[in-house]
Design an enzyme around this catalytic site. Structure first.
Site, PDB file in Angstrom:
ATOM      1  CE1 TYR A  78     -16.480  -1.696 -16.203  1.00  0.00           C
ATOM      2  CE2 TYR A  78     -16.203  -1.665 -13.804  1.00  0.00           C
ATOM      3  CZ  TYR A  78     -15.931  -2.203 -15.030  1.00  0.00           C
ATOM      4  OH  TYR A  78     -15.120  -3.270 -14.980  1.00  0.00           O
ATOM      5  CG  ASP A 150     -16.190   6.292 -12.175  1.00  0.00           C
ATOM      6  OD1 ASP A 150     -14.967   6.813 -12.482  1.00  0.00           O
ATOM      7  OD2 ASP A 150     -16.401   5.036 -12.035  1.00  0.00           O
TER       8      ASP A 150
END
Ligand code: PLP
Length: 366
Positions: A78, A150
């Site tokens: 991200y 993540d």
């Protein structure tokens, strides 16, 4: 407000030798309830609830690393996570190497004597590539480093990275875990060896959660298993629909979804993810951003919304939102063009979603 009985008790509570609450930043019952549930889902006794997903990543960096350490950072993270790990961590004297999380040999080569942490996403954005967590954990552990995953796109329903050998797992609870788009919260869980500094760093750097958000997220979590099952089921049907559109020669020129047999990580995803392949799909329209805009305008039932993980299906356009800071070459390396659309599939009926997509494709083509 929590009242202390006397000065002795205040001392014990603040030192942590007596269980209880003094001040929300150090701990509060709503965070403990939420942390307990996350701990059960991830099989960990060590969970910190943070003010956002980014705060969970900050907590991992600030608790695990120091000046002079080296980080391995997946090149498919991200955008804000990459910014934090490559830019901000660099300001603290933590160096990094960007790596392809899918290239195990390259990761082995990139490990340095001072490498402390490798950071990857279970399912990356927007290519939806799947990291082989067990293999990555084995490689970094041999070099004395740790693995942080993540797991936002997978959630603990589809994947439990700690059980696969990761040392730390984080999630943006703001997304599928809460599931209703009305909370900003994060979560970090980890092994005993990683945990010594975590609670103090969380409170001291001001990364802790608010009671209200923790309470709302606990309500969200109660339906996460149902929402993830439905969204994954819907996403598979929608990905198949888009693949059929591609075959039929429509504007769709590419579809990425780990549940499709043609996806490069389909076998790994089938082994590593349980009960589905997640809610996220990426597809590419022929043409430039004008085509994307025409598509978005023609599909009003699907909100153009850069966030994800809501009950309703939402669309994002990575080139103008999450990945807008990338050069054309960097974007191309991640498979992002002006025609790339990222879909966060919700829990509506699959007919509603496919009809809205068909409407968008027809409108863009006309
Ligand atoms: C994969 C991933 N990790 C972390 C974050 C950051 O989470 P938050 O927005 O809760 O700070 C996001 C946000 O979009 C994300 O998509």
């Amino acid at each position: 407000m929590w009242e202390c009985d006397d000065t002795e008790q205040a001392n014990r509570l603040l030192e942590g030798t007596e269980a209880g609450y003094v001040y929300q930043r150090d701990g509060h019952p709503n965070a403990d309830v939420f942390a307990d549930l996350c701990g059960q889902l991830h099989g960990s006794e060590h969970v910190a609830v943070t003010s956002s997903g980014m705060a969970a990543l900050s907590l991992a960096v600030l608790s695990q690393l120091q000046q002079g350490d080296h980080l391995l950072v997946s090149s498919q993270l991200y955008g804000r996570s990459e910014w934090l790990l490559t830019g901000e961590a660099g300001r603290l004297g933590i160096t990094h190497t960007l790596v392809d999380a899918l290239d195990l040999d390259a990761i082995e080569q990139a490990l340095q004597e001072n490498t402390r942490l490798l950071v990857v996403e279970t399912i990356s954005n927007p290519q939806l590539r799947v990291a082989d967590i067990a293999a990555l954990a084995e490689i970094v552990h041999k070099a004395g480093a740790r693995l942080l995953v993540d797991n936002t796109f997978a959630t603990p329903i589809l994947c439990q990275p700690l059980a696969l050998g990761a040392d730390l797992v984080m999630e943006s609870v703001s997304k599928m875990m809460n599931g209703h788009g009305d909370v900003m919260l994060g979560m970090l869980a980890g092994t005993q060896q990683c945990w010594e500094r975590v609670p103090r760093v969380c409170a001291g750097w001001g990364l802790a959660s608010s009671p209200m958000s923790s309470w709302l997220a606990t309500r969200g979590l109660a339906t996460m298993h149902l929402r993830m099952a439905r969204a994954s089921e819907n996403a598979l049907a929608v990905a198949q629909f888009l693949a059929e559109q591609q075959q039929a020669g429509s504007l769709v020129v590419d579809v990425q979804y780990p549940g499709l047999p043609g996806h490069p990580d389909h076998d790994l995803a089938s082994r590593q993810l349980q009960g589905g392949f997640g809610a996220m799909i990426s597809f590419r329209l022929a043409g430039d951003s004008t085509m994307a805009d025409r598509f978005l305008a023609a599909a009003p039932g699907l909100a153009f919304c850069p966030s994800l993980g809501e009950t309703s299906t939402t669309l994002s356009h990575p080139a103008s939102t999450s990945h807008r800071g990338l050069s054309e070459q960097e974007a191309a390396a991640l498979g992002i063009t002006a025609g790339t659309i990222r879909l966060s599939v919700g829990i509506e009926s699959v007919e509603f979603i496919t009809q809205a997509l068909a409407q968008g494709l027809a409108g863009a083509a006309s």
